[in-house]
Design an enzyme around this catalytic site. Structure first.
Site, PDB file in Angstrom:
ATOM      1  N   HIS A  63       1.162  -1.026   0.326  1.00 33.40           N
ATOM      2  CA  HIS A  63       0.216  -0.136   0.045  1.00 33.40           C
ATOM      3  C   HIS A  63       1.332   1.533  -0.022  1.00 33.40           C
ATOM      4  O   HIS A  63       1.668   0.692   0.377  1.00 33.40           O
ATOM      5  CB  HIS A  63      -1.291   0.054   1.110  1.00 33.40           C
ATOM      6  CG  HIS A  63      -0.595  -0.658   2.586  1.00 33.40           C
ATOM      7  ND1 HIS A  63      -0.238  -1.689   3.249  1.00 33.40           N
ATOM      8  CD2 HIS A  63       0.649   0.672   3.327  1.00 33.40           C
ATOM      9  CE1 HIS A  63       0.305  -1.318   4.375  1.00 33.40           C
ATOM     10  NE2 HIS A  63       0.702  -0.166   4.398  1.00 33.40           N
TER      11      HIS A  63
HETATM   12  C1  T46 Z   1       3.088   0.327   6.690  1.00 34.48           C
HETATM   13  C2  T46 Z   1       3.994  -0.866   6.801  1.00 34.48           C
HETATM   14  C3  T46 Z   1       5.298  -0.158   7.525  1.00 34.48           C
HETATM   15  C4  T46 Z   1      -3.531  -0.904  13.369  1.00 34.48           C
HETATM   16  O1  T46 Z   1      -5.008  -0.483  14.161  1.00 34.48           O
HETATM   17  N1  T46 Z   1      -3.435   0.324  13.758  1.00 34.48           N
HETATM   18  C5  T46 Z   1      -1.597   0.762  13.964  1.00 34.48           C
HETATM   19  O2  T46 Z   1      -1.602   1.707  13.768  1.00 34.48           O
HETATM   20  C6  T46 Z   1      -0.980  -0.319  12.190  1.00 34.48           C
HETATM   21  C7  T46 Z   1      -0.447  -0.079  11.740  1.00 34.48           C
HETATM   22  C8  T46 Z   1      -2.481  -0.941  12.325  1.00 34.48           C
HETATM   23  N2  T46 Z   1      -2.939  -1.582  12.683  1.00 34.48           N
HETATM   24  C9  T46 Z   1      -4.008  -2.547  12.398  1.00 34.48           C
HETATM   25  C10 T46 Z   1      -4.920  -2.475  10.606  1.00 34.48           C
HETATM   26  C11 T46 Z   1      -5.227  -4.471  10.575  1.00 34.48           C
HETATM   27  O3  T46 Z   1      -5.982  -4.995  10.667  1.00 34.48           O
HETATM   28  O4  T46 Z   1      -3.686  -4.193  12.337  1.00 34.48           O
HETATM   29  C12 T46 Z   1      -3.256  -4.722  11.117  1.00 34.48           C
HETATM   30  C13 T46 Z   1      -2.582  -4.646  10.780  1.00 34.48           C
HETATM   31  O5  T46 Z   1      -2.097  -3.842   9.465  1.00 34.48           O
HETATM   32  P1  T46 Z   1      -1.981  -3.512   8.252  1.00 34.48           P
HETATM   33  O6  T46 Z   1      -2.250  -5.220   6.995  1.00 34.48           O
HETATM   34  O7  T46 Z   1      -1.939  -2.388   7.416  1.00 34.48           O
HETATM   35  O8  T46 Z   1      -0.324  -3.913   8.257  1.00 34.48           O
HETATM   36  P2  T46 Z   1       1.047  -3.959   6.915  1.00 34.48           P
HETATM   37  O9  T46 Z   1       2.637  -4.529   7.717  1.00 34.48           O
HETATM   38  O10 T46 Z   1       0.751  -4.300   5.889  1.00 34.48           O
HETATM   39  O11 T46 Z   1       1.509  -2.209   6.618  1.00 34.48           O
HETATM   40  C14 T46 Z   1       2.097  -2.197   8.701  1.00 34.48           C
HETATM   41  C15 T46 Z   1       1.485  -0.216   8.236  1.00 34.48           C
HETATM   42  O12 T46 Z   1       0.236  -0.717   8.153  1.00 34.48           O
HETATM   43  C16 T46 Z   1       1.653   0.931   6.712  1.00 34.48           C
HETATM   44  O13 T46 Z   1       1.061   2.132   7.703  1.00 34.48           O
HETATM   45  O14 T46 Z   1       3.310   1.617   6.244  1.00 34.48           O
HETATM   46  O15 T46 Z   1       3.444  -0.969   7.758  1.00 34.48           O
END
Ligand code: T46
Length: 152
Positions: A63
């Site tokens: 993303h």
């Molecule tokens: C990024 C990369 C490096 C939250 O509730 N709070 C938070 O601050 C974050 C980051 C995530 N979440 C929840 C949302 C989803 O249900 O945690 C779950 C996993 O998040 P996501 O699928 O977005 O995780 P990644 O590892 O794909 O991405 C993350 C960050 O979201 C993003 O901003 O730049 O790490």
């Protein structure tokens, strides 16, 4: 900091990635790294999260963000971060707690090849906001194109 308006209601921050080096305070006991806002970290930190226990062959990310600034630090183990900004693709191998990858603005990011012991610490300048995410590559490319066209 330059901002690129791409429509009446969206203003995008300039995209940027940069590998930062943090000073290590070492002595006979070992090492310590201190990070302070507006010193080693070029923004005020509003949120910290960390990614760990990543399964083998399981990439994450895929993303971009509209405005978020983040610094990614592999405090243990290693991970490769794939970034794309303005059609320029770069890979950053993070394997040391004294290196931080600054990612600002409209950058597509993917995290690949986590080592089993990887703990990826992320410092962010904004609270969690799902509206700041661009979740599909198609939408990302469309917004990049719009913003480039606007510059001409
Ligand atoms: C990024 C990369 C490096 C939250 O509730 N709070 C938070 O601050 C974050 C980051 C995530 N979440 C929840 C949302 C989803 O249900 O945690 C779950 C996993 O998040 P996501 O699928 O977005 O995780 P990644 O590892 O794909 O991405 C993350 C960050 O979201 C993003 O901003 O730049 O790490």
């Amino acid at each position: 900091m330059q901002y690129h308006p791409i429509s009446h209601d969206i203003i995008l921050m300039e995209a940027k990635t940069e590998l930062l080096s943090f000073p290590i305070h070492g002595d006979s006991r070992g090492s310590l790294i201190a990070l302070e806002c507006f010193e080693e970290i070029p923004f005020a930190i509003k949120r910290i999260y960390y990614i760990f226990g990543t399964q083998k062959n399981t990439p994450r990310g895929f993303h971009a963000h509209k405005e978020l600034k983040q610094i990614l630090i592999s405090v243990s183990g290693s991970v490769t971060i794939h970034c794309e900004q303005n059609s320029c693709k770069r890979k950053y191998f993070l394997n040391s707690p004294d290196k931080g990858l600054l990612i600002e603005g409209l950058v597509w990011r993917e995290m690949h090849d986590f080592s089993p012991d990887c703990v990826l610490l992320v410092l962010a300048n904004q609270h969690y906001d799902e509206n700041d995410y661009i979740r599909t590559y198609e939408e990302f490319k469309k917004i990049v194109l719009q913003s480039l066209n606007h510059e001409e």
